[in-house]
Design an enzyme around this catalytic site. Structure first.
Site, PDB file in Angstrom:
ATOM      1  N   ASP A   1      -9.394   6.565   0.997  1.00 43.44           N
ATOM      2  CA  ASP A   1      -8.008   6.112   1.130  1.00 43.44           C
ATOM      3  C   ASP A   1      -7.872   4.608   0.941  1.00 43.44           C
ATOM      4  O   ASP A   1      -6.806   4.104   0.604  1.00 43.44           O
ATOM      5  CB  ASP A   1      -7.439   6.513   2.493  1.00 43.44           C
ATOM      6  CG  ASP A   1      -7.126   7.986   2.502  1.00 43.44           C
ATOM      7  OD1 ASP A   1      -8.066   8.791   2.644  1.00 43.44           O
ATOM      8  OD2 ASP A   1      -5.951   8.342   2.292  1.00 43.44           O
TER       9      ASP A   1
ATOM     10  N   GLN B   1      -7.644  20.359   5.947  1.00 44.43           N
ATOM     11  CA  GLN B   1      -7.497  20.176   4.486  1.00 44.43           C
ATOM     12  C   GLN B   1      -8.685  20.759   3.729  1.00 44.43           C
ATOM     13  O   GLN B   1      -8.557  21.145   2.564  1.00 44.43           O
ATOM     14  CB  GLN B   1      -7.358  18.676   4.141  1.00 44.43           C
ATOM     15  CG  GLN B   1      -6.050  18.041   4.557  1.00 44.43           C
ATOM     16  CD  GLN B   1      -6.140  17.413   5.936  1.00 44.43           C
ATOM     17  OE1 GLN B   1      -6.891  17.875   6.790  1.00 44.43           O
ATOM     18  NE2 GLN B   1      -5.365  16.373   6.177  1.00 44.43           N
TER      19      GLN B   1
ATOM     20  N   ALA C   1      -4.604  10.229  -1.148  1.00 47.03           N
ATOM     21  CA  ALA C   1      -4.183   8.858  -1.466  1.00 47.03           C
ATOM     22  C   ALA C   1      -3.463   8.713  -2.824  1.00 47.03           C
ATOM     23  O   ALA C   1      -2.326   8.206  -2.865  1.00 47.03           O
ATOM     24  CB  ALA C   1      -5.382   7.932  -1.368  1.00 47.03           C
TER      25      ALA C   1
ATOM     26  N   ARG D   1       0.016  14.998  -0.053  1.00 42.70           N
ATOM     27  CA  ARG D   1      -0.981  14.196   0.658  1.00 42.70           C
ATOM     28  C   ARG D   1      -2.156  13.881  -0.273  1.00 42.70           C
ATOM     29  O   ARG D   1      -2.218  14.380  -1.387  1.00 42.70           O
ATOM     30  CB  ARG D   1      -1.446  14.916   1.935  1.00 42.70           C
ATOM     31  CG  ARG D   1      -1.691  16.392   1.640  1.00 42.70           C
ATOM     32  CD  ARG D   1      -2.886  16.993   2.198  1.00 42.70           C
ATOM     33  NE  ARG D   1      -4.087  16.274   1.965  1.00 42.70           N
ATOM     34  CZ  ARG D   1      -4.828  16.363   0.848  1.00 42.70           C
ATOM     35  NH1 ARG D   1      -4.453  17.146  -0.187  1.00 42.70           N
ATOM     36  NH2 ARG D   1      -5.947  15.686   0.715  1.00 42.70           N
TER      37      ARG D   1
ATOM     38  N   ASN E   1     -11.668   6.902   4.971  1.00 44.86           N
ATOM     39  CA  ASN E   1     -11.388   8.248   4.467  1.00 44.86           C
ATOM     40  C   ASN E   1     -11.135   9.146   5.679  1.00 44.86           C
ATOM     41  O   ASN E   1     -11.244   8.708   6.834  1.00 44.86           O
ATOM     42  CB  ASN E   1     -12.548   8.764   3.605  1.00 44.86           C
ATOM     43  CG  ASN E   1     -12.190  10.032   2.848  1.00 44.86           C
ATOM     44  OD1 ASN E   1     -11.133  10.110   2.216  1.00 44.86           O
ATOM     45  ND2 ASN E   1     -13.014  11.059   2.933  1.00 44.86           N
ATOM     46  N   LYS E   2     -10.812  10.381   5.424  1.00 42.30           N
ATOM     47  CA  LYS E   2     -10.440  11.344   6.482  1.00 42.30           C
ATOM     48  C   LYS E   2     -11.410  11.290   7.656  1.00 42.30           C
ATOM     49  O   LYS E   2     -12.626  11.225   7.465  1.00 42.30           O
ATOM     50  CB  LYS E   2     -10.396  12.740   5.855  1.00 42.30           C
ATOM     51  CG  LYS E   2     -10.061  13.882   6.785  1.00 42.30           C
ATOM     52  CD  LYS E   2      -8.767  13.674   7.546  1.00 42.30           C
ATOM     53  CE  LYS E   2      -7.581  13.377   6.673  1.00 42.30           C
ATOM     54  NZ  LYS E   2      -6.423  12.837   7.443  1.00 42.30           N
TER      55      LYS E   2
END
Ligand code: MRU
Length: 351
Positions: A236, A195, A47, A45, A246-247
């Site tokens: 990302d 994460q 990007a 995982r 992004n996350k």
């Protein structure tokens, strides 16, 4: 330094990140199903890493079919790439890396499959090796943003586990530590798949860097309390006007940073930019399975069958981003201007 994804013979070797931090296990991927499953389930995982895994995986998955008739082989190549492209929709690095490998195959048609396949393999390897270099350059560019004895807040994992090298957001931190500068990292746990606490805390601790985990909802009070100097996250996909996917949770941190007068920085290589879209509302946002919320890591954490909405990413508007750290330097607003230069450089190198 750990290697999130690399060749092992003709297989793609990855660290199975779903098992960390409890267990470190490497696994080899060979078939299309294995590669697609590993990307979908976040075994690999981040990007840049999923772009690399897809590129290497596409090549590996074609290895058993080299004796096929060339037209059938080419059709298979397009099918395999199409399957991999849909595994995760938000990180543009995935489509970008697949396109690079496909372009090589399309430009080198042959009566045998071996020649084009070897060129694809070389291109996939080049993507991996180039990413190592991009990470280092991001690290060097980002060093100037980190004060001595600085406290950096980060989110999710944009480190070695997410790239082919030393990471994007974590790259300046690794380089600062390499130069014996004292840096403290505060990482949000990053619900629902953790994460931050599972991966960022693991890799920084392993590297001997001072890291403290906070729960996501402690971010607001922690910024002043622990004296956070800056927020630094990965991306990302970044649009032509500088909107950043992004996350999930990144947008909230950007709002908090603005409130507290803390600079909010994004770090990303050129492969994360999507100049074909202007505004962040055109970025496809992946939605994850309700089970990841209802049954977090196997424990019932919400009533069975309760409706769940689980976007994996959010978009931070360019207006909240203080600077973007790229492999080609630190870009400042207005991004429509500074990104035009980056876009021109990328067009010139056919990236
Ligand atoms: O769902 P994930 O773990 O793949 O999300 C990763 C992120 O959001 C990272 O911040 C981003 O991909 C940048 S990685 C260098």
């Amino acid at each position: 330094m750990i290697s999130a994804v690399r060749w092992h013979g003709d297989a793609v070797r990855i660290i199975d990140q779903t098992l960390l931090p409890a267990e470190y296990r490497e696994i080899d991927l060979r078939t299309l199903d294995e590669v697609a499953e590993a990307i979908r389930s976040l075994r690999v995982r981040g990007a840049p890493a999923i772009g690399i895994a897809a590129a290497l995986g596409l090549v590996a998955s074609l290895r058993p079919f080299l004796d096929e008739e060339p037209a059938a082989f080419r059709a298979r190549l397009e099918r395999h790439a199409a399957t991999l492209r849909t595994t995760r929709p938000t990180a543009v690095n995935l489509a970008w890396a697949l396109e690079r490998v496909l372009r090589v195959a399309r430009d080198h048609r042959d009566t045998s499959n071996r020649g084009p396949w070897e060129r694809m393999r070389a291109e996939a390897t080049a993507i991996l090796e180039e990413d190592q270099e991009l990470c280092r350059r991001i690290g060097e560019a980002g060093l100037e943003l980190i004060p001595d004895r600085g406290v950096v807040m980060t989110h999710c994992n944009a480190g070695a586990l997410a790239t082919g090298g030393i990471g994007t957001a974590l790259a300046p931190i690794y380089l600062a530590a390499e130069r014996r500068r004292v840096v403290r990292v505060v990482v949000t746990e990053t619900r629902p798949l953790l994460q931050g606490s599972r991966l960022t805390a693991w890799e920084l601790q392993r590297a001997g860097i001072d890291v403290t985990v906070i729960s996501d909802n402690a971010a607001a009070s922690t910024m002043p309390r622990l004296g956070v100097d800056l927020v630094l996250v990965g991306a990302d996909r970044i649009t032509a006007r500088g909107d950043v996917a992004n996350k999930i949770g990144t947008y909230g941190l950007a709002v908090l940073a603005r409130h507290h007068g803390v600079p909010f920085y994004v770090a990303a290589p050129y492969s994360t930019f999507d100049f074909s879209i202007e505004s962040g509302d055109r970025i496809p946002i992946e939605e994850r399975s309700a089970e990841e919320i209802r049954r977090g890591f196997g424990t019932l954490t919400a009533p069975e069958a309760v409706p769940v909405f689980s976007p994996a990413f959010d978009v931070t508007p360019a207006e909240l981003v203080s600077a973007i750290v790229t492999d080609r330097g630190v870009l400042r607003p207005p991004y429509t201007e500074s990104l035009r230069v980056l876009a021109a450089g990328r067009a010139a190198s056919r990236g």
